[in-house]
Enzyme design. Structure first.
Site, PDB file in Angstrom:
ATOM      1  CE  LYS A  65      -1.818   2.480   3.298  1.00  0.00           C
ATOM      2  NZ  LYS A  65      -1.603   3.805   2.697  1.00  0.00           N
ATOM      3  N   GLY A 104       7.418   4.639   8.035  1.00  0.00           N
ATOM      4  CA  GLY A 104       6.538   5.777   8.294  1.00  0.00           C
ATOM      5  C   GLY A 104       6.786   6.357   9.666  1.00  0.00           C
ATOM      6  CB  THR A 127       7.868   7.097  15.906  1.00  0.00           C
ATOM      7  OG1 THR A 127       9.096   7.349  15.217  1.00  0.00           O
ATOM      8  CG2 THR A 127       8.163   6.301  17.155  1.00  0.00           C
ATOM      9  N   GLY A 153       4.138   3.200  13.747  1.00  0.00           N
ATOM     10  CA  GLY A 153       5.003   2.055  14.035  1.00  0.00           C
ATOM     11  C   GLY A 153       4.643   1.407  15.362  1.00  0.00           C
ATOM     12  CD  GLU A 209      13.450   3.704   7.585  1.00  0.00           C
ATOM     13  OE1 GLU A 209      13.378   4.626   8.440  1.00  0.00           O
ATOM     14  OE2 GLU A 209      13.419   3.887   6.386  1.00  0.00           O
ATOM     15  CB  CYS A 222      13.471   8.488   7.919  1.00  0.00           C
ATOM     16  SG  CYS A 222      14.182   7.517   6.594  1.00  0.00           S
ATOM     17  CD  GLU A 248      10.968  12.071  11.477  1.00  0.00           C
ATOM     18  OE1 GLU A 248       9.897  11.506  11.728  1.00  0.00           O
ATOM     19  OE2 GLU A 248      11.874  11.542  10.805  1.00  0.00           O
TER      20      GLU A 248
HETATM   21  P1  NAI Z   1       2.161   7.823   8.623  1.00  0.00           P
HETATM   22  O1  NAI Z   1       3.002   6.930   9.441  1.00  0.00           O
HETATM   23  O2  NAI Z   1       0.745   8.071   9.046  1.00  0.00           O
HETATM   24  O3  NAI Z   1       2.094   7.245   7.113  1.00  0.00           O
HETATM   25  C1  NAI Z   1       2.940   6.266   6.581  1.00  0.00           C
HETATM   26  C2  NAI Z   1       2.124   5.155   5.940  1.00  0.00           C
HETATM   27  O4  NAI Z   1       1.382   4.467   6.944  1.00  0.00           O
HETATM   28  C3  NAI Z   1       1.072   5.632   4.930  1.00  0.00           C
HETATM   29  O5  NAI Z   1       0.996   4.716   3.873  1.00  0.00           O
HETATM   30  C4  NAI Z   1      -0.223   5.612   5.751  1.00  0.00           C
HETATM   31  O6  NAI Z   1      -1.372   5.467   4.961  1.00  0.00           O
HETATM   32  C5  NAI Z   1       0.005   4.394   6.608  1.00  0.00           C
HETATM   33  N1  NAI Z   1      -0.776   4.344   7.847  1.00  0.00           N
HETATM   34  C6  NAI Z   1      -1.297   5.377   8.573  1.00  0.00           C
HETATM   35  N2  NAI Z   1      -1.912   4.918   9.671  1.00  0.00           N
HETATM   36  C7  NAI Z   1      -1.796   3.564   9.662  1.00  0.00           C
HETATM   37  C8  NAI Z   1      -2.222   2.525  10.539  1.00  0.00           C
HETATM   38  N3  NAI Z   1      -2.885   2.781  11.670  1.00  0.00           N
HETATM   39  N4  NAI Z   1      -1.911   1.253  10.221  1.00  0.00           N
HETATM   40  C9  NAI Z   1      -1.214   0.970   9.102  1.00  0.00           C
HETATM   41  N5  NAI Z   1      -0.797   1.916   8.239  1.00  0.00           N
HETATM   42  C10 NAI Z   1      -1.075   3.200   8.511  1.00  0.00           C
HETATM   43  O7  NAI Z   1       2.911   9.190   8.468  1.00  0.00           O
HETATM   44  P2  NAI Z   1       2.297  10.651   8.186  1.00  0.00           P
HETATM   45  O8  NAI Z   1       1.122  10.917   9.077  1.00  0.00           O
HETATM   46  O9  NAI Z   1       2.082  10.783   6.741  1.00  0.00           O
HETATM   47  O10 NAI Z   1       3.503  11.585   8.631  1.00  0.00           O
HETATM   48  C11 NAI Z   1       3.638  11.997   9.979  1.00  0.00           C
HETATM   49  C12 NAI Z   1       5.075  12.092  10.376  1.00  0.00           C
HETATM   50  O11 NAI Z   1       5.678  10.817  10.299  1.00  0.00           O
HETATM   51  C13 NAI Z   1       5.939  12.962   9.499  1.00  0.00           C
HETATM   52  O12 NAI Z   1       5.846  14.298   9.854  1.00  0.00           O
HETATM   53  C14 NAI Z   1       7.297  12.388   9.768  1.00  0.00           C
HETATM   54  O13 NAI Z   1       7.821  12.937  10.938  1.00  0.00           O
HETATM   55  C15 NAI Z   1       7.036  10.917   9.972  1.00  0.00           C
HETATM   56  N6  NAI Z   1       7.295  10.125   8.757  1.00  0.00           N
HETATM   57  C16 NAI Z   1       8.444   9.397   8.689  1.00  0.00           C
HETATM   58  C17 NAI Z   1       8.744   8.698   7.544  1.00  0.00           C
HETATM   59  C18 NAI Z   1       9.998   7.919   7.422  1.00  0.00           C
HETATM   60  O14 NAI Z   1      10.504   7.761   6.325  1.00  0.00           O
HETATM   61  N7  NAI Z   1      10.524   7.367   8.480  1.00  0.00           N
HETATM   62  C19 NAI Z   1       7.878   8.720   6.364  1.00  0.00           C
HETATM   63  C20 NAI Z   1       6.652   9.453   6.563  1.00  0.00           C
HETATM   64  C21 NAI Z   1       6.404  10.146   7.718  1.00  0.00           C
END
Ligand code: NAI
Ligand code: MG
Length: 488
Positions: free
Chosen positions: A195, A247, A249, A252, A269, A303, A400
């Protein structure tokens, strides 16, 4: 801000570049995308769709299917059937052929993929063209090579694939993260339900088209779209053997709780707050370039971004002046323009998060310095930003931000900077700039970070494992380690 002493010559920032936009004409984008399940694009059972927009223009690009529980069930079933009947039985060297084919097709369509990546997510075309797309192809090439050599990768071990992998990826490197996840899973004989993030689904859907054209057996890779609820349905599906997530933390932690007590394996990650450390013996111009790249690459949506700069006190004024001069030369604007250094912030939501942190920083008493460049009226843009006068406890130092925002602190001794660098809940990456090899070794052994770059930053290669400590997650992706994560 107090006037800094400088021995840098006064720079003329008036240089104007003629616009050099990449043409959109070679990018074929449908107005509507369905779910890629069992080798076909299928209408969602949910009957729901959402829009993906171009964050540089705020215009809608396409309508995207939103997968619900029934759709997830269908995708997992397709992946399970393909695993049992085809993929796990296929000789490894045959599997490799498909992965090589996908790699070559990504290369052939690199230009189109780069344009779409830039339109959907806001990153400069220079980066999608030179980094994201070539690296995505390289990941497929690299893991294709391993597919029929797994017994050499893990000598004296009896290895087997895990089964069906559920993979959830973020919006900062959409196609590259899809490649990081899909290539090792296929090479090791697993099947996939992936996804992409809701703001950047398009290159994953283009990859679905490539996979369809590659004649990969139906169901081996399923690509379904949706937001958090769709991701959660994948995580909680009982017939999934492994979750690979990149995505936030927060999510995660939700995933970790959801799979506790199940047989599911996971690699997570998550975020980071990397220290980038400049010693007084470092080649300063080179270090400044590395710091600029470390924090402003991909608008800071990285990240492993070097978001906490530590400068040895004796060169602090010099480095600060160089940084302030250098950010004035960064071009912020149209991501499709080949001159652009900093593109659009990925979404309104992320822009609001970054603006919130700029306010927090000022409230905490930090001194903010932004470049003077003009930014487009429409779209989500933020000028490159430096914060000085920050403390270890400042929220902008601890949390972050995931944007073009650098905090700058000083230090005197090696021990002091090691302690400061490690004073974070994260541990994904770090950078060291010094002329002395011994210092590099001292720091790399004492810093709690998965990757430490010396006299460079943000360098990626498919052969090199990547992953974090502490709240940055667990498990490694890339290299041999990345194979291990998909095997029992
Ligand atoms: P997020 O963690 O919500 O999104 C990442 C992925 O997880 C997306 O595909 C989203 O649809 C999915 N997702 C969201 N909620 C989920 C759940 N309960 N179960 C399974 N999958 C789920 O990140 P978001 O809200 O877009 O960004 C928020 C913050 O996260 C950013 O400001 C940044 O600090 C951090 N982030 C870190 C990343 C990295 O590469 N380590 C990448 C994206 C965001
Ligand atoms: Mg978008």
């Amino acid at each position: 801000m107090a006037k800094e002493k400088s021995n840098t010559a006064k720079l003329d920032f008036k240089l104007e570049y003629a616009a050099a936009p990449e043409s959109k004409s070679s990018a074929k984008i449908n107005s509507k995308y369905d779910l890629f399940i069992n080798g076909k694009f299928e209408k969602p059972e949910s009957k729901k769709y959402f829009d993906t927009i171009n964050p540089a223009t705020e215009e809608k690009i396409a309508t995207i299917a939103e997968a619900n529980q029934t759709d997830v069930n269908k995708a997992v079933k397709a992946a399970r059937t393909a695993y049992n009947n085809v993929w796990s039985k296929m000789p490894a060297k045959e599997r490799a052929k498909y992965i090589y084919r996908i790699a070559r097709m990504i290369q052939e369509r690199a230009r189109e993929l780069a344009i779409i990546e830039t339109m959907d997510g806001g990153k400069p075309i220079r980066e999608s063209r030179d980094i994201d797309i070539p690296l995505a192809a390289n990941h497929f090439f690299y893991y294709a090579g391993w597919a029929d050599k797994l017994q050499y990768a893990f000598p004296n071990k009896k290895i087997a694939p895990l089964g069906v992998a559920g993979q959830i990826i973020p919006w900062n490197f959409p196609l590259l993260m899809a490649a990081w996840k899909i290539a090792p899973a296929l090479a090791t004989g697993n099947t996939v339900v992936l996804k992409p993030a809701e703001t950047t689904p398009l290159t994953a859907l283009k990859l679905a088209e490539i996979i369809q054209e590659s004649d990969l057996p139906p169901g081996v890779v399923n690509i379904i779209t949706g937001a958090g609820a769709t991701g959660a349905a994948i995580v909680n599906h009982p017939d999934i053997n492994k979750i690979a997530f990149t995505g936030s933390t927060d999510v995660g932690k939700i995933i970790q709780r959801a799979i506790a007590g199940t047989n599911k394996k996971a690699t997570l990650e998550l975020g980071g707050k990397a220290a980038n450390i400049i010693f007084d013996d470092a080649p300063l111009d080179q270090a400044v370039e590395g710091v600029i790249n470390g924090i402003f690459f991909n608008q800071g949506h990285v990240c492993c971004a070097g978001s906490r700069l530590f400068v040895q006190e004796s060169v602090y004024n010099k480095v600060l002046q160089k940084l302030r001069d250098r950010i004035e030369t960064l071009i912020v604007g149209d991501p499709l323009d080949k001159n652009t250094d900093i593109g659009a912030i990925n979404s309104k939501q992320q822009m609001d998060t970054i603006l919130k942190y700029l306010k927090i920083g000022e409230k905490e008493g930090a001194v903010m310095h932004q470049s003077q460049c003009s930014i487009p009226k429409k779209g989500y843009f933020i000028r490159p930003t430096l914060f000085t006068n920050v403390a270890q406890s400042s929220r902008i130092v601890q949390e972050e931000i995931f944007g073009p925002v650098l905090t700058i602190q000083t230090f005197r001794t090696d021990d002091e900077v090691i302690e400061k660098a490690n004073n974070t809940p994260y541990g994904l990456s770090a950078g060291v700039w010094t002329d002395k090899g011994s210092k590099i070794f001292n720091l790399t052994t004492k810093m709690r970070a998965g990757v430490v770059w010396a006299n460079t930053f943000n360098k990626f290669d498919p052969t090199s494992p990547f992953g974090g400590y502490k709240e940055s997650g667990f498990g490694r992706e890339g290299g041999l380690h990345g194979l291990g994560a998909y095997l029992k």
